[in-house]
Enzyme design. Structure first.
Site, short mmCIF file in Angstrom:
data_model
loop_
_atom_site.label_atom_id
_atom_site.label_comp_id
_atom_site.label_asym_id
_atom_site.label_seq_id
_atom_site.Cartn_x
_atom_site.Cartn_y
_atom_site.Cartn_z
N CYS A 165 92.21 -6.67 80.67
CA CYS A 165 91.19 -7.46 81.36
C CYS A 165 91.13 -8.90 80.88
O CYS A 165 90.36 -9.70 81.42
CB CYS A 165 89.83 -6.79 81.21
SG CYS A 165 89.84 -5.07 81.74
N LYS A 174 80.53 -9.93 87.37
CA LYS A 174 80.95 -8.57 87.72
C LYS A 174 79.82 -7.73 88.28
O LYS A 174 80.07 -6.67 88.89
CB LYS A 174 81.56 -7.88 86.49
CG LYS A 174 82.85 -8.51 86.01
CD LYS A 174 83.41 -7.77 84.80
CE LYS A 174 84.64 -8.44 84.25
NZ LYS A 174 84.34 -9.72 83.55
N HIS A 223 84.66 -5.21 88.72
CA HIS A 223 85.59 -5.64 87.67
C HIS A 223 87.00 -5.72 88.25
O HIS A 223 87.60 -4.70 88.58
CB HIS A 223 85.53 -4.64 86.52
CG HIS A 223 86.23 -5.10 85.28
ND1 HIS A 223 86.99 -6.24 85.21
CD2 HIS A 223 86.28 -4.55 84.02
CE1 HIS A 223 87.47 -6.38 84.00
NE2 HIS A 223 87.05 -5.38 83.25
N PHE A 259 91.08 -4.03 77.10
CA PHE A 259 91.57 -2.87 76.38
C PHE A 259 92.72 -3.30 75.45
O PHE A 259 93.56 -4.11 75.82
CB PHE A 259 92.11 -1.82 77.34
CG PHE A 259 91.06 -1.00 78.04
CD1 PHE A 259 89.72 -1.14 77.77
CD2 PHE A 259 91.43 -0.05 78.99
CE1 PHE A 259 88.77 -0.38 78.42
CE2 PHE A 259 90.49 0.73 79.65
CZ PHE A 259 89.15 0.56 79.36
#
Length: 415
Positions: free
Chosen positions: A165, A337, A342, A401
């Site tokens: 992301c 968001k 997202h 992540f």
């Protein structure tokens, strides 16, 4: 050496809130949610039945039949958003030195739909390996950058960034550095994602990462709210034209904002969870401030990563307070968001555009779905309604992540 200055001269947006920049921006400042029932496949057996899809996207409006066969949806989003940005910038493609124009385009996943479809078709067969010859070039995450370069003949640095992301944030910081160090004059940068697929929804659902608020999708993304239960998956693409300031001035380009700093860091903690003390997020913000050469008190606005996950939405405010101290309570904060969902690897590009427009128009979009703030999230999140503000300097955070963190610092142009 003297570093060159970098400004934003073009924007393009294909989002769940609108298929042009101005439609997107109008919906955003009016607090419109892009969430709705999934239409791309039958999601009735999944725990989550909704997402933030791009609407009224007619491939045939932009591509001929042969092109459509060659492009995964994420690459189609990329080409449309990039084209909008190029047109908006007013670059003269006959005069610009194309060897000094680069493309860095991000995607966290790339052609997930293409990958799924090829494997599903193979599994239906008798085991004989019959695959589409476009399978690999449609799927790979770098191909959107390649297609943009090919379409315009841009021969400068050309690659993709992949850091979950934080992908688009990483890509934009790379583009910024290439220009200010003198390796290019212009970059097409941004990101796109098309992961509202069987595997995308199924995979995030199995991690308990996405909301299951099927009874009310439009309020499902509720960053910093005490009842948040996960993010809402989004899709689309956003492009920006970064340009060296003197190059832009010489051709009379309009300028949205200046990019004055970028900070990167790693959590070095966990595969999917953020550092519980927000150390990586704090370090990225500190690095961006140091790079920009500005005091912490100069920040007026922060567009947060703000995904609406139980853990992430506690960690980021903690990092903000650690970095800014008491000034954190004077900063207008929001989460884009809450309306777009997202967009994964494209999220940083979406939010960079929002920062540029907030600076241009003096408006901070709201955080919708925030009905009762989590006691651990006690900052000003611009709940429910956009506010007018003199936004001189803004930060945008992206946290991915793997512990990838990126922060960009934008400023109203001071000549």
């Amino acid at each position: 050496m003297t570093l060159r200055r970098v400004v934003i001269t073009g924007l393009g947006a294909l989002t769940p809130l609108g298929n042009t920049v101005e439609d997107f921006w109008t919906a955003l400042i009016n607090g419109v949610s892009g969430a709705g029932p999934i239409t791309r496949f039958d999601a009735s057996k999944f725990k989550t039945h909704f997402a933030c899809e791009v609407k009224n996207f007619d491939m045939g409006q932009y591509f001929d039949r042969k092109e459509i066969r060659k492009y995964d949806l994420y690459a189609q989003f990329a080409l449309v958003a990039a084209d909008q940005a190029v047109v908006d910038s007013g670059l003269d493609l006959e005069k610009v030195n194309k060897e000094r124009v680069g493309v860095i385009w991000a995607s966290g996943i790339g052609g997930l739909e293409t990958f799924e479809n090829e494997i599903i078709e193979f599994a239906k067969g008798d085991g004989t390996p019959r695959f589409n010859p476009f399978f690999i070039p449609k799927m790979i995450a770098d191909i959107a950058a390649g297609h943009i370069s090919i379409r315009y003949g841009f021969m400068g640095p050309n690659f993709a960034t992949v850091s979950a992301c934080a992908s688009a944030a990483n890509g934009m910081i790379d583009a910024y550095n290439y220009i200010r160090l003198g390796f290019a004059d212009v970059f097409v940068t941004g990101g796109s994602e098309a992961s509202v697929t069987i595997g995308g929804v199924g995979g995030f659902s199995s991690m308990h990462a996405i909301s299951t608020r099927n009874d009310d999708p439009k309020t499902a993304s509720r960053p910093f709210d005490k009842d948040r239960d996960g993010f809402v998956l989004g899709e689309g693409g956003c492009g920006l034209i970064f340009e060296e300031l003197e190059h832009a001035k010489a051709r009379g380009a309009k300028i949205y904002a200046e990019l004055i700093g970028g900070g990167l860091s790693g959590d070095a903690y966990h595969m999917t969870a953020p550092h519980p003390e927000g150390k990586g997020a704090a370090l990225a913000m500190l690095n961006a401030l140091k790079d920009a050469g500005i005091p912490r008190e100069a920040i007026d606005h922060i567009n947060t990563h703000g995904t609406s996950t139980p853990v992430g939405d506690i960690v980021e405010p903690k990092a903000i307070v650690d970095v800014f101290g008491q000034h954190a309570y004077n900063i207008s904060i929001n989460s884009t968001k809450s309306m777009t969902g997202h967009l994964l690897g494209a999220a940083g590009a979406v939010e960079a555009i929002v920062c540029a427009l907030a600076i241009r128009d003096g408006i901070i979009p709201p955080t919708v779905g925030l009905e009762q703030a989590d006691p651990d999230c006690d900052l000003d999140y611009t709940p429910g309604k956009a506010v007018k503000a003199n936004v001189r300097v803004a930060l945008s955070n992206s946290l991915g992540f793997g512990g990838h963190n990126g922060t960009l610092c934008f400023r109203k142009l001071e000549v």
